[in-house]
Scaffold this motif. Sequence first.
Motif, mmCIF file in Angstrom:
data_model
loop_
_atom_site.group_PDB
_atom_site.id
_atom_site.type_symbol
_atom_site.label_atom_id
_atom_site.label_comp_id
_atom_site.label_asym_id
_atom_site.label_seq_id
_atom_site.Cartn_x
_atom_site.Cartn_y
_atom_site.Cartn_z
ATOM 1 N N THR A 159 -19.736 -1.872 19.479
ATOM 2 C CA THR A 159 -19.910 -0.464 19.163
ATOM 3 C C THR A 159 -18.613 0.263 19.482
ATOM 4 O OG1 THR A 159 -22.261 -0.571 19.643
ATOM 5 C CG2 THR A 159 -21.244 1.599 19.632
ATOM 6 N N ALA A 160 -17.994 0.856 18.499
ATOM 7 C CA ALA A 160 -16.715 1.534 18.689
ATOM 8 C C ALA A 160 -16.557 2.585 17.614
ATOM 9 C CB ALA A 160 -15.567 0.524 18.612
ATOM 10 N N ASP A 161 -15.639 3.529 17.864
ATOM 11 C CA ASP A 161 -15.315 4.507 16.850
ATOM 12 C C ASP A 161 -14.710 3.757 15.667
ATOM 13 O OD1 ASP A 161 -14.745 6.883 15.563
ATOM 14 O OD2 ASP A 161 -12.801 7.078 16.547
ATOM 15 N N PRO A 162 -15.319 3.831 14.487
ATOM 16 C CA PRO A 162 -14.842 3.009 13.369
ATOM 17 C C PRO A 162 -13.563 3.548 12.738
ATOM 18 C CG PRO A 162 -16.686 4.335 12.645
ATOM 19 C CD PRO A 162 -16.521 4.604 14.129
ATOM 20 N N SER A 163 -12.468 3.522 13.515
ATOM 21 C CA SER A 163 -11.188 3.988 13.005
ATOM 22 C C SER A 163 -10.568 2.912 12.122
ATOM 23 C CB SER A 163 -10.263 4.334 14.174
ATOM 24 O OG SER A 163 -10.859 5.326 14.992
ATOM 25 N N ARG A 164 -9.817 3.338 11.113
ATOM 26 C CA ARG A 164 -9.370 2.428 10.055
ATOM 27 C C ARG A 164 -7.864 2.493 9.866
ATOM 28 N NH1 ARG A 164 -11.492 4.259 4.376
ATOM 29 N NH2 ARG A 164 -9.836 5.779 4.724
ATOM 30 N N TYR A 165 -7.279 1.317 9.708
ATOM 31 C CA TYR A 165 -5.861 1.196 9.377
ATOM 32 C C TYR A 165 -5.743 0.586 7.992
ATOM 33 C CZ TYR A 165 -1.109 -0.663 9.319
ATOM 34 O OH TYR A 165 0.184 -0.974 8.959
ATOM 35 N N VAL A 166 -4.946 1.224 7.119
ATOM 36 C CA VAL A 166 -4.743 0.727 5.758
ATOM 37 C C VAL A 166 -3.248 0.527 5.528
ATOM 38 C CG1 VAL A 166 -5.143 1.110 3.306
ATOM 39 C CG2 VAL A 166 -6.772 2.029 4.986
ATOM 40 N N LEU A 167 -2.911 -0.671 5.075
ATOM 41 C CA LEU A 167 -1.527 -0.980 4.720
ATOM 42 C C LEU A 167 -1.461 -1.206 3.216
ATOM 43 C CD1 LEU A 167 1.408 -1.723 5.532
ATOM 44 C CD2 LEU A 167 0.611 -4.096 5.719
ATOM 45 N N LEU A 168 -0.690 -0.377 2.531
ATOM 46 C CA LEU A 168 -0.467 -0.517 1.092
ATOM 47 C C LEU A 168 0.928 -1.075 0.861
ATOM 48 C CD1 LEU A 168 -1.756 2.942 -0.243
ATOM 49 C CD2 LEU A 168 -3.017 0.789 -0.168
ATOM 50 N N ASP A 169 1.002 -2.187 0.161
ATOM 51 C CA ASP A 169 2.292 -2.755 -0.217
ATOM 52 C C ASP A 169 2.461 -2.532 -1.708
ATOM 53 O OD1 ASP A 169 4.613 -4.137 -0.512
ATOM 54 O OD2 ASP A 169 3.888 -6.036 0.309
ATOM 55 N N LEU A 170 3.379 -1.628 -2.069
ATOM 56 C CA LEU A 170 3.598 -1.317 -3.475
ATOM 57 C C LEU A 170 4.558 -2.340 -4.091
ATOM 58 C CD1 LEU A 170 4.030 2.575 -3.322
ATOM 59 C CD2 LEU A 170 1.923 1.215 -3.437
ATOM 60 N N PRO A 171 4.474 -2.561 -5.408
ATOM 61 C CA PRO A 171 5.424 -3.465 -6.049
ATOM 62 C C PRO A 171 6.860 -2.986 -5.833
ATOM 63 C CG PRO A 171 3.590 -2.981 -7.512
ATOM 64 C CD PRO A 171 3.453 -2.050 -6.347
ATOM 65 N N ASN A 172 7.739 -3.923 -5.610
ATOM 66 C CA ASN A 172 9.135 -3.581 -5.349
ATOM 67 C C ASN A 172 9.835 -3.168 -6.644
ATOM 68 O OD1 ASN A 172 11.504 -3.302 -3.851
ATOM 69 N ND2 ASN A 172 12.114 -5.414 -4.222
ATOM 70 N N GLY A 173 10.705 -2.176 -6.541
ATOM 71 C CA GLY A 173 11.548 -1.804 -7.671
ATOM 72 C C GLY A 173 10.914 -0.907 -8.703
ATOM 73 N N LEU A 174 9.807 -0.242 -8.375
ATOM 74 C CA LEU A 174 9.194 0.681 -9.334
ATOM 75 C C LEU A 174 10.112 1.873 -9.583
ATOM 76 C CD1 LEU A 174 5.482 0.898 -8.085
ATOM 77 C CD2 LEU A 174 6.325 -0.331 -10.092
ATOM 78 N N ASN A 175 10.179 2.319 -10.837
ATOM 79 C CA ASN A 175 10.917 3.561 -11.089
ATOM 80 C C ASN A 175 10.051 4.744 -10.667
ATOM 81 O OD1 ASN A 175 9.142 4.261 -13.272
ATOM 82 N ND2 ASN A 175 10.362 3.002 -14.670
ATOM 83 N N ARG A 176 10.652 5.932 -10.699
ATOM 84 C CA ARG A 176 9.967 7.114 -10.190
ATOM 85 C C ARG A 176 8.654 7.382 -10.924
ATOM 86 N NH1 ARG A 176 11.816 11.900 -7.540
ATOM 87 N NH2 ARG A 176 10.520 13.714 -8.020
ATOM 88 N N GLU A 177 8.677 7.225 -12.259
ATOM 89 C CA GLU A 177 7.485 7.515 -13.050
ATOM 90 C C GLU A 177 6.361 6.525 -12.753
ATOM 91 O OE1 GLU A 177 6.118 7.937 -17.764
ATOM 92 O OE2 GLU A 177 8.221 7.572 -17.217
ATOM 93 N N ASP A 178 6.688 5.242 -12.757
ATOM 94 C CA ASP A 178 5.659 4.227 -12.500
ATOM 95 C C ASP A 178 5.114 4.332 -11.080
ATOM 96 O OD1 ASP A 178 5.926 3.287 -15.056
ATOM 97 O OD2 ASP A 178 7.254 1.626 -14.518
ATOM 98 N N ARG A 179 6.008 4.631 -10.152
ATOM 99 C CA ARG A 179 5.569 4.801 -8.765
ATOM 100 C C ARG A 179 4.591 5.965 -8.660
ATOM 101 N NH1 ARG A 179 10.543 5.614 -5.204
ATOM 102 N NH2 ARG A 179 10.503 7.701 -6.102
ATOM 103 N N GLY A 180 4.899 7.065 -9.329
ATOM 104 C CA GLY A 180 4.005 8.214 -9.297
ATOM 105 C C GLY A 180 2.646 7.912 -9.904
ATOM 106 N N GLU A 181 2.635 7.153 -11.002
ATOM 107 C CA GLU A 181 1.365 6.796 -11.637
ATOM 108 C C GLU A 181 0.519 5.918 -10.722
ATOM 109 O OE1 GLU A 181 2.037 5.050 -15.408
ATOM 110 O OE2 GLU A 181 2.817 6.888 -16.335
ATOM 111 N N LEU A 182 1.157 4.959 -10.051
ATOM 112 C CA LEU A 182 0.413 4.075 -9.157
ATOM 113 C C LEU A 182 -0.138 4.846 -7.967
ATOM 114 C CD1 LEU A 182 -0.613 1.364 -8.229
ATOM 115 C CD2 LEU A 182 1.673 0.855 -7.314
ATOM 116 N N ILE A 183 0.659 5.701 -7.375
ATOM 117 C CA ILE A 183 0.182 6.502 -6.246
ATOM 118 C C ILE A 183 -0.977 7.395 -6.689
ATOM 119 C CG2 ILE A 183 0.804 8.400 -4.696
ATOM 120 C CD1 ILE A 183 3.579 7.118 -4.460
#
Length: 372
Positions: A159-183
């Motif tokens: 029994t614990a406070d259900p705190s959560r850690y999320v690690l997102l690894d985005l594809p390397n080398g995305l351009n600004r537009e593609d990065r924005g769409e994925l986010i």
Amino acid sequence: MRAPITVVAVLILLASLTACSPTGPSPSANPSVFEIAMSELRQTSGVSEANLEVVESRHYVALDVLLNGDVSPEDLEKIGALVVRFTSLADDGGYESAAPQLTLEKSNYSYFAGVSDDQLTSQLNYWLALVRTGAEAVSVRSYQPTAVAAYSGVSATTTADPSRYVLLDLPNGLNREDRGELIGALANVPDPGAAAGQWDVLDLATSTKAEYVGPNFPERDRMRADADTADLFAQVPGLASIEVRRDDSATTPLLVQIVVFDDAMDSLETAKAEDAFAKTDAYGQLHELLRLLESRTADPYGVDLLSSPLTDGGNFHLWFDVHGCEFNSDTQWPRLSNELGATWISVLNPDRRGGATNSEHCTVNGEHPPRP
């Protein structure tokens, strides 16, 4: 949630075993009990393999379930229930249980501690949806503020406070537009939420990790701004890493840490380091960073740059921070400090002036700079 018949049978079997011994099940009895539960897991739709480590000398078990690429939300609900039942079985048998892990290609899930059955189904579905947006990998686990990079090692039934850690690894080398769409796609996935937590994003920009303290998906405007911050240094020779950290509860809610090993800084003595660094691209971009940050915020921020080792000890290290209308910096390097302070005075956010028409009440390392 109703337990599968086989798991119920396992619990009955364990009860009969423990009833025969006041000190708990014997080491020879438990592996057979675990195997029954493992068989149930391995036969469940969506499971590619289930691996169990049992260390009898320490009464320790660790479970890793490998998922098929086409695993469905309905499969995940059944798998999650079986994993929790298995951990309860280990606890009832007197075993210490590591946080169980579900693995789907490069992504993994081990967020079980303190999570109810209904919450678990929602969190598992959220994880799967994030994975399928196109991220390189998504890891979700129990949150430990002092060591988020380590697995919790907490039993799923604790029994614990259900705190959560999320690690997102985005594809390397995305351009600004593609990065924005994925986010944007990631941000639009409905989040069941958590009481507390942290989000880390790898490859937000070139060689960049961004940390966001808080349970909710980071604000897209902040992520966009942090990517722009990092992009200033993308072409700097010798760039090793950039880390942006945001924590609204901290005295300095925005920290930018830069590590760069420009060849121009190799094998220098301390006495020559300041002049050498003043000629690097990294130093020029620090002035651009001040302009960018001041154009966006009047909140506190700090910048920390680490560079090459110096021959007479330590590494070249330069820092500055801004709180209100005060600029403080590393006085070990007075020339660099004064020049950065002068840039800050020339570009500071109008909101720092408190309604004044000039910056005469602002200070650089405790001193009022002369009027321009």
